[in-house]
Design a protein around this motif. Structure first.
Motif, short mmCIF file in Angstrom:
data_model
loop_
_atom_site.label_atom_id
_atom_site.label_comp_id
_atom_site.label_asym_id
_atom_site.label_seq_id
_atom_site.Cartn_x
_atom_site.Cartn_y
_atom_site.Cartn_z
N GLY A 206 -4.04 -7.27 -5.07
CA GLY A 206 -5.17 -8.18 -5.27
C GLY A 206 -4.80 -9.61 -4.96
O GLY A 206 -5.59 -10.37 -4.35
N LYS B 113 0.82 -1.20 0.00
CA LYS B 113 0.00 0.00 0.00
C LYS B 113 0.86 1.26 0.00
O LYS B 113 0.48 2.29 -0.57
CB LYS B 113 -0.94 -0.01 1.21
N PHE C 67 -11.12 -7.82 -5.26
CA PHE C 67 -11.87 -7.34 -6.42
C PHE C 67 -11.58 -5.87 -6.70
O PHE C 67 -11.41 -5.47 -7.86
CB PHE C 67 -13.37 -7.53 -6.18
N HIS C 68 -11.48 -5.07 -5.65
CA HIS C 68 -11.21 -3.64 -5.81
C HIS C 68 -9.86 -3.41 -6.50
O HIS C 68 -9.77 -2.66 -7.48
CB HIS C 68 -11.23 -2.97 -4.43
N PHE C 69 -8.81 -4.05 -6.01
CA PHE C 69 -7.48 -3.80 -6.55
C PHE C 69 -7.32 -4.43 -7.94
O PHE C 69 -6.67 -3.84 -8.81
CB PHE C 69 -6.41 -4.33 -5.59
N ASN D 49 -8.06 -1.67 -15.27
CA ASN D 49 -8.25 -0.37 -15.91
C ASN D 49 -6.95 0.15 -16.54
O ASN D 49 -6.97 0.82 -17.57
CB ASN D 49 -8.76 0.66 -14.89
N SER E 166 -9.69 -4.88 -10.16
CA SER E 166 -10.44 -4.03 -11.11
C SER E 166 -9.62 -2.80 -11.48
O SER E 166 -9.58 -2.40 -12.65
CB SER E 166 -11.77 -3.61 -10.50
N ALA E 167 -8.96 -2.21 -10.49
CA ALA E 167 -8.11 -1.05 -10.78
C ALA E 167 -6.95 -1.43 -11.70
O ALA E 167 -6.60 -0.68 -12.62
CB ALA E 167 -7.59 -0.45 -9.47
N HIS F 86 -4.61 -10.10 -1.11
CA HIS F 86 -5.96 -10.11 -0.53
C HIS F 86 -6.70 -11.40 -0.87
O HIS F 86 -7.48 -11.91 -0.05
CB HIS F 86 -6.75 -8.89 -0.99
N ALA G 246 -13.53 -9.02 -1.41
CA ALA G 246 -14.01 -7.70 -1.83
C ALA G 246 -12.82 -6.75 -2.08
O ALA G 246 -12.79 -6.03 -3.09
CB ALA G 246 -14.94 -7.12 -0.77
N SER G 247 -11.84 -6.77 -1.18
CA SER G 247 -10.64 -5.94 -1.39
C SER G 247 -9.87 -6.41 -2.61
O SER G 247 -9.35 -5.59 -3.39
CB SER G 247 -9.75 -6.00 -0.14
#
Length: 524
Positions: A311, A294, A324-326, A332, A328-329, A314, A321-322
């Motif tokens: 990701g 981080k 998935f967040h990283f 992108n 997905s980023a 995690h 959920a965390s």
């Protein structure tokens, strides 16, 4: 005979008093150049305040016609970041002395720093008409063409500059163009030639070592990185790369020792904290790994590889959920990497979003035509959903990819993946036809799959099908080595400096991998 009062005239010459030579009058310097020496003295001493005062007086006396005073004033403005003001003053110098190529080069350099590359090229071409054998003009033209992505013209200009005069910076830029075009082999040849020309240049040695490291030629990489450290033991790029090699081979403690040295030199390096985080991940210290990653993400928020690793960690900690967040980023920033979609599908599967997980697997299969792990994980998901026909189709695709890999490369498959595939084949009653290579872990490209405890009945095969290969952001974007080099402003009587390389996300180390634990556990 002469009379008694006559005077005798001596036949010897009478000595005369020597005449004193007239004192020569020292020629006075023109008013325009009277203080040039003092301006130069203060400039090279970096006493810019005193220099500006003298320049002001000189310009007042000469009514603004002193070319040298205007020139140095423009250099000082550029050092202070006033690029537009410096451009205007250099243009004034060009008006005062239109036959000076140096003035035109400085005008073009200011235009380059303002991002006006096309205008800079036009001015450089005008300067080239005044001085055709100036390597610096050809070099800077190549750099401008490179930023306009006219790589063919850039290569021609840089090769012309090398013919006129060989310089390390020109080799670096030529190698960078080959890397931007994805021609790693040609870039290596350029850097090898550069090292032969300048064998003690640590930047060239480090770059060449990093390229070999990226290609997996660890022996050559170690040799060149070692030479770089011989000439400069504090070269943090070479130390970081050496630590990455140790980390790749599982020597996490030794790698962390190297990273401590780098942390003293560059404590805010994103690749450094990324690699430290993955060392902790390899040692199964997941909380420490997340903290370091981080921090790396804070320093480089657009680096997709750091997001990938976050990701992955995690997922390991079952924080879907965390993850998935990283992930997905990361997608992108890197939308063409199939493995990211596979890991995203794993997270979605555990979040009980089966439909989106299937879509993610479909995207992964479409993007990655070589990785059999994607098809294996997709087959597991379809089997768990009761779609035996779809699972069989994906399993057969996996078999084809495995056979191709065995024929075209010497990579061995991870035993965890082999075990999972064999269980899947037994469940589908098609596993006898697949012949696996020896289950030896490969240090370069592991194919990972994590399974539960399947049985011969239609019980779910496992909630976490794969965790993928951990990757380091130190390899740089798109597998390219990008260097940064600060080039200062030269003294006013010397030639203007070459264009600097723009600093870009650092790339010092090669890819590394981590170990996936068999027993997942949370740590507070």
């Amino acid at each position: 005979m002469a009379g008694p009062g006559a005077q005798l005239v001596s036949s010897f010459p009478v000595a005369k008093e020597p005449q004193k030579p007239r004192p020569k009058k020292v020629p006075e310097l023109p008013i325009l150049e009277r203080r040039n020496w003092l301006i130069h003295l203060h400039y090279v001493r970096k006493d810019y305040d005193a220099c500006k005062m003298i320049i002001k007086e000189q310009l007042q006396e000469s009514h603004g016609m002193c070319e040298y005073a205007v020139y140095v004033q423009a250099l000082i403005f550029r050092l202070e970041g006033k690029i537009q003001e410096s451009l205007e003053l250099f243009q004034t110098c060009s008006i005062l002395n239109p036959q000076s190529a140096d003035n035109l080069k400085q005008v073009a350099r200011s235009l380059f720093l303002l991002g006006k590359h096309k205008a800079a090229i036009e001015v450089y071409n005008e300067a080239a008409k005044l001085n055709e054998k100036d390597w610096e003009i050809s070099h800077n033209l190549g750099v401008c063409y490179m930023y306009l992505k006219h790589f063919n013209k850039a290569r021609d200009q840089l090769n012309k500059a090398l013919q006129l005069n060989r310089h390390d910076l020109t080799y670096i830029m030529l190698g960078k163009i080959h890397l931007l075009e994805g021609e790693t082999d040609k870039a290596i040849e350029v850097y090898k030639t550069a090292v032969e020309f300048s064998p003690e240049n640590t930047e060239l040695l480090t770059t060449l070592g990093l390229l070999y490291l990226q290609l997996g030629a660890y022996q050559k990489a170690f040799e060149h990185l070692g030479n770089a450290l011989t000439y400069d033991p504090s070269n943090y790029k070479a130390i970081l790369a050496a630590g990455s090699m140790m980390q790749t081979h599982g020597d996490f403690d030794v790698a962390l020792t190297k990273y401590r040295v780098v942390a003293c030199a560059v404590p805010e390096s994103p690749p450094l904290w990324n690699n430290i985080g993955m060392c902790f991940f390899g040692k199964k210290k997941y909380v420490a790994a997340i903290s370091c990653l981080k921090r790396a993400n804070y320093l480089a928020p657009f680096d997709w590889k750091i997001l990938y690793n976050l990701g992955l960690v995690h997922l390991t900690m079952q924080q879907y959920a965390s993850a998935f967040h990283f992930l997905s980023a990361a997608i992108n920033f890197q939308p063409k990497m199939g493995e990211l979609y596979m890991l995203l599908a794993v997270a979605l599967t555990n979040l009980e979003d089966t439909e989106n997980a299937k879509r993610s697997y479909e995207q992964a299969v479409a993007l990655d035509q070589c990785n059999p792990l994607i098809n294996l994980n997709y087959a597991v998901l379809l089997y768990n959903q009761g779609d035996k026909k779809g699972a069989l189709c994906q399993y057969q695709e996996m078999e084809k990819k495995v056979n191709v890999l065995k024929e075209t490369s010497t990579l061995d498959f991870d035993p965890e993946m082999v075990d999972m595939a064999q269980k899947m084949g037994a469940a589908l009653q098609v596993g006898e036809s697949l012949v696996w290579a020896k289950p030896i872990k490969d240090s370069k490209a592991k194919q990972r799959a994590a399974s539960g405890k399947p049985s011969s009945t239609q019980q779910p095969l496992g909630s976490n099908q794969a965790l993928g290969q951990a990757m380091s952001s130190a390899a740089g974007y798109g597998k390219t080595i990008q260097l940064s080099s600060g080039v200062g402003i030269s003294a006013p009587l010397a030639k203007p400096p070459s264009l600097p390389l723009e600093p870009e996300p650092g790339s010092e180390t090669g890819p590394e991998e981590t170990t996936e634990p068999q027993e997942r556990r949370k740590e507070k």
